[in-house]
Design an enzyme around this catalytic site. Structure first.
Site: not given
Length: 475
Positions: A92, A374
């Site tokens: 994102h 992540d």
């Protein structure tokens, strides 16, 4: 964010930070004409990068502040190769912190999308307009209950910012220029069966996926778009129960803890910061202050101050330097590798399956997008053997391209790209192949063999079966 431990799968009248000048990286031009501000590299470059560990340089790369269009190597292949399918994994975009530093004021960031505010993208207004028409979009539950774009005057915790939207509009436009305009991957009358879209259940991942998709397919038909919901940040679908993966995770978290205990400078910095906000050091550490401080840094906001003083740039540098040292030790000790191999196997196995179906003509699917985190991309990078790859920045992208040799139609090959850099020959499955194969990509068979056998064999258990590897010790 980067500093925290990898979570198990279950489901900021004194200015403390100098002006933006402290963020800028001196520009020098390398022999190949690429400036030192390039954010594409994942391997150290002695010409364009600082000679030693530079925490501010690394932090700025992590922010990924939108700027001029970056150069990229996506879609590069000899003329006799045809692009068959593309598989895109993204983190994102820039987000508001997930954590608040106790007794400090939250960063004042506006999460509405405003055309006359930087960073800007030419498609931003059209994106907002198009999203406002998508209230009836058919997404898998619970995605239908999420907002399609950020819209709070004061960001909510973890909310995508305007910077995050612009980052992925840029990503989408870049991929459009390469894959649609150059390679005609999709026809103008593309069908829903040609897209595969999947996201976790966070608004920031859905909105990032939509921003990239809008940049890629402007004014797309809402009736043709269907996002699937992925409950796990590892995208492991029905293969999430893996005791050995959790075993490696516990060992990795123990390594992180011991490294932190040895860092007296880090403990001193935490102690000083705790005095500023007048709370116990343990409580401050639990609030994961780097998450909030990175937001201040990326948005050029002053670090938090109280009547006791300020959290300052030196504190930030100490924590960021520790992160860099942690990454280095993580590569050396390889405990994380066991976690990564088992954590990344389900999604890589799914990707290989999609590639094989496309290569055999059994699927219409040509573009897959996974909007993730992540903690999704990091294990995939490690599992692929990309040990020097930087931790996934905001709006990072990892792409697998499947190609067909027109001269030998039965031959298919893959390319792997991370933030626009061709890393195919840095991967475990292809780093030795370049000497034996003259083509600038890797045989699909290499990737298939790696995922379905070699990455499990690398665990040392002797098993080539994912279930057995998950239920047996032996790394």
């Amino acid at each position: 964010m980067q500093p925290r431990s990898v979570p198990p799968v279950t489901a900021r009248v004194v200015t403390c930070v100098p002006s933006l000048a402290v963020h800028l990286i001196p520009v020098s031009v390398a022999k190949n004409g690429v400036s030192s501000k390039s954010r594409k590299r994942i391997m150290p470059d002695p010409v364009t990068e600082p000679p030693g560990m530079d925490p501010l340089y690394e932090a700025l790369l992590y922010c990924n502040i939108p700027s001029v269009a970056e150069r990229s190597m996506e879609g590069h292949a000899p003329h006799h190769f045809k692009l068959v399918s593309v598989h895109v994994f993204i983190r994102h975009g820039d987000r508001y912190p997930l954590y608040v530093i106790p007794k400090t004021k939250r960063p004042e960031i506006d999460c509405t999308l405003v055309a006359n505010r930087k960073p800007y993208h030419p498609k931003l207004e059209a994106f907002v307009s198009h999203m406002s028409k998508g209230s009836g979009a058919s997404f898998e539950s619970p995605l239908h209950s999420l907002p399609l774009f950020p819209n709070h005057p004061l960001c909510e915790m973890g909310e995508l910012t305007q910077t995050g939207v612009v980052q992925h509009l840029q990503n989408g436009q870049l991929l459009r220029d390469i894959y649609l305009k150059k390679h005609q991957l999709l026809p103008s009358d593309w069908s829903p069966d040609q897209l595969y879209l999947e996201t976790t259940g966070k608004s920031r991942t859905l909105q990032s996926g939509l921003a990239l998709l809008y940049g890629f397919l402007p004014d797309f038909d809402w009736k043709k778009v269907y996002f699937r919901h992925q409950p796990s940040a590892l995208f492991c679908s029905g293969s999430c129960y893996c005791p050995m993966r959790n075993h490696y995770l516990e060992k990795e978290q123990r390594r992180q803890y011991l490294l932190r205990l040895k860092n007296s400078q880090l403990e001193r910095a935490y102690g000083e910061m705790a005095k500023v906000v007048d709370i116990p050091t343990k409580q401050l550490r639990a609030a994961n202050p780097i998450d909030s401080l990175l937001c201040h840094f990326c948005h050029n906001l002053s670090f938090p101050c109280t009547g006791n003083g300020c959290i300052d740039m030196e504190h930030f540098k100490v924590i960021k330097t520790h992160q860099m040292e942690d990454e280095r030790e993580r590569r050396e000790k390889k405990l994380y590798l066991g976690y990564a191999l088992l954590g990344a196997h389900p999604i890589l196995n799914q990707t290989v399956g999609r590639m094989l179906r496309a290569a055999e003509g059994r699927s219409e699917e040509v573009f897959a997008l996974y909007s993730a985190h992540d903690v999704t991309l990091s294990p995939v990078l490690s599992a692929l053997g990309l040990t020097e790859a930087r931790f996934p920045r905001f709006a990072a992208r990892l792409i697998f391209e499947l190609w067909q040799d027109r001269d030998e139609p039965r031959e298919h090959a893959v390319r792997v790209l991370y933030n626009g850099v061709d890393v195919t020959f840095h991967t475990s499955f292809c780093q030795d192949h370049r000497r034996r194969w003259p083509k600038p990509m890797c045989p699909l068979d290499n990737l298939v063999r790696f995922v379905r056998r070699d990455m499990l064999v690398a665990l040392g258990s002797g098993s080539t079966n994912y279930y057995d590897a998950c239920h047996r010790k032996g790394f």
